[in-house]
Design a protein around this motif. Sequence first.
Motif, PDB file in Angstrom:
ATOM      1  N   GLU A  46      68.658  33.922  23.925  1.00  0.00           N
ATOM      2  CA  GLU A  46      68.000  34.877  23.039  1.00  0.00           C
ATOM      3  C   GLU A  46      68.433  36.310  23.349  1.00  0.00           C
ATOM      4  OE1 GLU A  46      63.822  34.343  23.066  1.00  0.00           O
ATOM      5  OE2 GLU A  46      63.903  32.224  22.493  1.00  0.00           O
ATOM      6  N   LEU A  47      68.813  37.028  22.291  1.00  0.00           N
ATOM      7  CA  LEU A  47      69.252  38.414  22.423  1.00  0.00           C
ATOM      8  C   LEU A  47      68.425  39.292  21.494  1.00  0.00           C
ATOM      9  CD1 LEU A  47      73.140  38.004  22.424  1.00  0.00           C
ATOM     10  CD2 LEU A  47      71.747  38.790  24.328  1.00  0.00           C
ATOM     11  N   PRO A  48      67.806  40.343  22.011  1.00  0.00           N
ATOM     12  CA  PRO A  48      67.064  41.261  21.138  1.00  0.00           C
ATOM     13  C   PRO A  48      68.019  42.139  20.348  1.00  0.00           C
ATOM     14  CG  PRO A  48      67.022  42.064  23.387  1.00  0.00           C
ATOM     15  CD  PRO A  48      67.716  40.733  23.435  1.00  0.00           C
ATOM     16  N   ASP A  49      67.553  42.635  19.208  1.00  0.00           N
ATOM     17  CA  ASP A  49      68.342  43.541  18.378  1.00  0.00           C
ATOM     18  C   ASP A  49      67.558  44.844  18.240  1.00  0.00           C
ATOM     19  OD1 ASP A  49      69.849  44.899  16.561  1.00  0.00           O
ATOM     20  OD2 ASP A  49      69.910  43.301  15.060  1.00  0.00           O
ATOM     21  N   TYR A  50      68.033  45.878  18.918  1.00  0.00           N
ATOM     22  CA  TYR A  50      67.369  47.178  18.888  1.00  0.00           C
ATOM     23  C   TYR A  50      68.042  48.138  17.914  1.00  0.00           C
ATOM     24  CZ  TYR A  50      65.013  45.517  23.090  1.00  0.00           C
ATOM     25  OH  TYR A  50      64.255  44.784  23.983  1.00  0.00           O
ATOM     26  N   GLY A  51      68.627  47.583  16.866  1.00  0.00           N
ATOM     27  CA  GLY A  51      69.295  48.425  15.874  1.00  0.00           C
ATOM     28  C   GLY A  51      68.327  49.263  15.069  1.00  0.00           C
ATOM     29  N   LYS A  52      67.082  48.804  14.918  1.00  0.00           N
ATOM     30  CA  LYS A  52      66.072  49.565  14.184  1.00  0.00           C
ATOM     31  C   LYS A  52      65.215  50.360  15.162  1.00  0.00           C
ATOM     32  CE  LYS A  52      65.797  46.284  10.335  1.00  0.00           C
ATOM     33  NZ  LYS A  52      64.890  45.414   9.541  1.00  0.00           N
ATOM     34  N   ALA A  53      64.880  51.596  14.762  1.00  0.00           N
ATOM     35  CA  ALA A  53      64.143  52.496  15.648  1.00  0.00           C
ATOM     36  C   ALA A  53      62.785  51.937  16.033  1.00  0.00           C
ATOM     37  CB  ALA A  53      63.990  53.861  14.973  1.00  0.00           C
TER      38      ALA A  53
END
Length: 539
Positions: free
Chosen positions: A472-479
């Motif tokens: 599992e990888l988080p996606d911090y592309g959104k603020a």
Amino acid sequence: MCMRRTILFGLFCLCALLGMAQTAELMRIYTDKDTYLAGEELWVKVTVEDEAYPGNAVSQVAYVEICDSAQVRAQGKVALNQGKGWACIQLPQTMHSGVYQLTAYTRYMRNLNSESFPRKYLAVLNTLGSSTEDNLIANDSTAFPKAVSDASESHLMKTDKKVYGLREKVALTWSAHLAEAKDLTLSVVRKDCEVKLPQPKVASPVPAGGERWIAECEGHIVTGRVEGTALPEQLLTQLSCVGKEMKVFEGKKKETDSYRFYTYGVNGQRDIVLSALDNVGRAYRMEVETPFAELLPRQLPDLYCRFDESAMISRSVALQLTQAMPKAVLPKALEPVIYGQLPSKTYNLDEYVRFNTVKECIVEFVLGAAMEKQGDKTVIKMLQEDSKAYNMFPVLVLIDGVAFYNHAEVLAYNGHNVQYIHQYRGNYALGETLYGGILSLITHRGTMQDMRINKDMQMLAYEFPQDRPAFELPDYGKAEVKASRRPDFRHTLYWNPAVEGKTEATFYTSDLEGTYVATLQGVDAEGKKIEIEWEFEVR
């Protein structure tokens, strides 16, 4: 249909065994790191190929053991697809600090001496307490080995920056010629300790005596032993997986009172039901035999370790907080496919008026099904396809994938528990038994709630091979996601066991500061080990 599948499967295994008579399987193993805390997850990749035909593999399952010289501490089964697979193994929190041996093998490899199995030393640190079993020598003047890569190799892999912030995107690239390597595996791990781990010696393979082990060329083989004395010569033995899919397998008797169940298409932890019946319906108890070799090393080296105390404390606290946080479980979409066929008719009982018993549900809703008395037994039968006559063979009745042969007991089952009734017309063979159709009852929970099994039937949790679980990888592309207060304490930022043919990877940093090491591993066309490293900072 099932009979034909069984015959073809037997011929396939026979041909495979004849073809492999003078060959051996070669295996390589990779882990996401070399040093773990007790209680962390261990990610392992296994690759298998035939010695005589590189690139080909017959075995569909590999076994992994982590042990010290006293006992096996953790085990796992890995589903193989074209000779490759990976799994996530939870290390127990009770492991002492020291060196452990990771050993991997296939069932077919057990025909050779166990000293030839691939193995690897791992370091485990227990930060919650000490033990008399510890063999740790910490922070002394030992000379630790340098990184595998040197300055001349630093251009082969790099990140877009050398310093990153928390939850910031990292772009990692490597040279095109590395992408051509086999088994290419990429891991990114925080560097908070150094260990000295000599690799164990592996002997040349020679034939081993004793039991002859056949290859698992279609799926995991479960072995069950029937308990008791004066057992009948032949028993109807079955293994059923509890759930909303039909997974029922008939046992094949060995020379002893053991039976093999040739499973396929079953992965992960499942509740299973084992049954053994004689020709008059008398039940016998059956126990599962371990499929692991449980190989213990005679002696392990001491663990020489140098670490940053503050970094190890933060890592230990992060692990404890991560384990306390609930994990999201995504629902799995299932199709009611049996022997490759969808049901002739499906009844969603939630759309109808509810009845108290399954008998009433069948009488009111299921077309072409009827109850018939045969002596002192009640048997469910089904109309033949394109005919007005009922099939001469009884129906195979399943509740959440488990076969029940006492139809009277099923008919009395609480109809409010049942969500679906799937009806399959036609003849179906399960092992050597022929059935005139299938009625599959699926409950709302998929756990056979309130249904009692025979006292001599065994119901237990069983771990089938893991089939390439996702890291599992988080996606911090959104603020708003990046600003989330949910903690992210990943020590392993990235693990991808399948980057062959690729030259880049992107991922996000976590909430743990420090130095991180990206490691790219594999073998070149000549079988020589490749291991390239690159470091960057997170502040």
